[in-house]
Enzyme design. Structure first.
Site, PDB file in Angstrom:
ATOM      1  CE  LYS A 125      -4.042  -1.512   2.623  1.00 22.99           C
ATOM      2  NZ  LYS A 125      -4.632  -1.377   3.956  1.00 22.99           N
TER       3      LYS A 125
ATOM      4  NE  ARG B 143      -7.431  10.784  17.273  1.00 19.66           N
ATOM      5  CZ  ARG B 143      -7.042  10.514  16.035  1.00 19.66           C
ATOM      6  NH1 ARG B 143      -6.487  11.455  15.309  1.00 19.66           N
ATOM      7  NH2 ARG B 143      -7.230   9.328  15.515  1.00 19.66           N
TER       8      ARG B 143
ATOM      9  CB  SER C 181      -1.866  11.356  10.469  1.00 14.34           C
ATOM     10  OG  SER C 181      -1.104  11.261  11.622  1.00 14.34           O
TER      11      SER C 181
HETATM   12  P1  ADP Z   1      -3.135   4.033  12.962  1.00 11.93           P
HETATM   13  O1  ADP Z   1      -2.959   4.034  11.486  1.00 11.93           O
HETATM   14  O2  ADP Z   1      -2.640   2.786  13.631  1.00 11.93           O
HETATM   15  O3  ADP Z   1      -4.476   4.468  13.479  1.00 11.93           O
HETATM   16  P2  ADP Z   1      -2.076   6.643  13.666  1.00 11.93           P
HETATM   17  O4  ADP Z   1      -0.709   7.053  13.265  1.00 11.93           O
HETATM   18  O5  ADP Z   1      -3.196   7.336  13.032  1.00 11.93           O
HETATM   19  O6  ADP Z   1      -2.060   5.087  13.426  1.00 11.93           O
HETATM   20  O7  ADP Z   1      -2.250   6.742  15.241  1.00 11.93           O
HETATM   21  C1  ADP Z   1      -1.471   5.996  16.141  1.00 11.93           C
HETATM   22  C2  ADP Z   1      -2.076   6.115  17.541  1.00 11.93           C
HETATM   23  O8  ADP Z   1      -2.037   7.463  17.977  1.00 11.93           O
HETATM   24  C3  ADP Z   1      -3.545   5.690  17.632  1.00 11.93           C
HETATM   25  O9  ADP Z   1      -3.767   5.086  18.890  1.00 11.93           O
HETATM   26  C4  ADP Z   1      -4.288   6.982  17.548  1.00 11.93           C
HETATM   27  O10 ADP Z   1      -5.544   6.915  18.168  1.00 11.93           O
HETATM   28  C5  ADP Z   1      -3.347   7.880  18.314  1.00 11.93           C
HETATM   29  N1  ADP Z   1      -3.487   9.291  17.944  1.00 11.93           N
HETATM   30  C6  ADP Z   1      -3.558   9.796  16.691  1.00 11.93           C
HETATM   31  N2  ADP Z   1      -3.699  11.137  16.732  1.00 11.93           N
HETATM   32  C7  ADP Z   1      -3.743  11.478  18.054  1.00 11.93           C
HETATM   33  C8  ADP Z   1      -3.926  12.724  18.764  1.00 11.93           C
HETATM   34  N3  ADP Z   1      -4.095  13.872  18.117  1.00 11.93           N
HETATM   35  N4  ADP Z   1      -3.921  12.687  20.117  1.00 11.93           N
HETATM   36  C9  ADP Z   1      -3.763  11.502  20.756  1.00 11.93           C
HETATM   37  N5  ADP Z   1      -3.621  10.312  20.160  1.00 11.93           N
HETATM   38  C10 ADP Z   1      -3.599  10.294  18.818  1.00 11.93           C
END
Ligand code: ADP
Length: 156
Positions: free
Chosen positions: A42, A91, A129
């Protein structure tokens, strides 16, 4: 026995929300592996090597943090590095439902590993993200959403 945690994610890109979860978890663990999960089939937005470089730079002065890339199951990575904890951030209630299923499935696969959740700081709740990527892709300024030491690292 040392307390070792894995913080898995795509981190595409790593944000201040992720940074804050790691900072707040540091007093709880002897070591935190930030595991960049990737899938070679991917496409990601930012190359995995860049994501790794940025996270390493963010924690270059924190000896408890190690950054790794991993293609495969988080529980397998945890087993390989001797970690008994998976760290995740929450969140919203949508995060909760998504995380609940993953954590319960991981528990079925490996009963030795506990998933630990930290609630986000209120100011980081909207930081996500995929929205940060979208802003970047359209030429917007994302410095406010990424760790301070990475300011301008993601400049085009
Ligand atoms: P995934 O693709 O595994 O969801 P992410 O990179 O989006 O990975 O997120 C990794 C972790 O960080 C997840 O547990 C997500 O909920 C947490 N996370 C993402 N953004 C935030 C934020 N703004 N505040 C707190 N935790 C976050």
């Amino acid at each position: 026995m040392s307390r070792i945690a894995v913080f898995p994610g795509s981190f595409d890109p790593f944000t201040v929300g992720h940074e804050s979860i790691v900072q707040r978890a540091l007093p709880m663990y002897d070591k935190i592996y930030i595991m960049i999960g990737f899938n070679s089939k991917k496409n990601s937005f930012f190359p995995v090597e860049k994501r790794m470089e940025w996270i390493q730079k963010t924690f270059e002065h924190e000896p408890k943090v190690e950054v790794r890339m991993h293609e495969g199951l988080t529980v397998d990575f945890a087993k390989n590095v001797g970690a008994n904890f998976i760290l995740r951030g929450l969140r919203t209630s949508a995060d909760f439902e998504y995380e609940r299923a993953i954590a319960q499935m991981n528990k079925k696969i490996n009963t030795q590993v506990e998933t630990v959740f930290l609630l986000t700081m209120p100011e980081h709740t909207p930081i996500n993200s995929s929205i940060v990527r979208e802003i970047f892709a359209h030429g917007g300024d994302i410095n406010e959403f990424i760790p301070a030491v990475l300011k301008d690292c993601l400049a085009r």
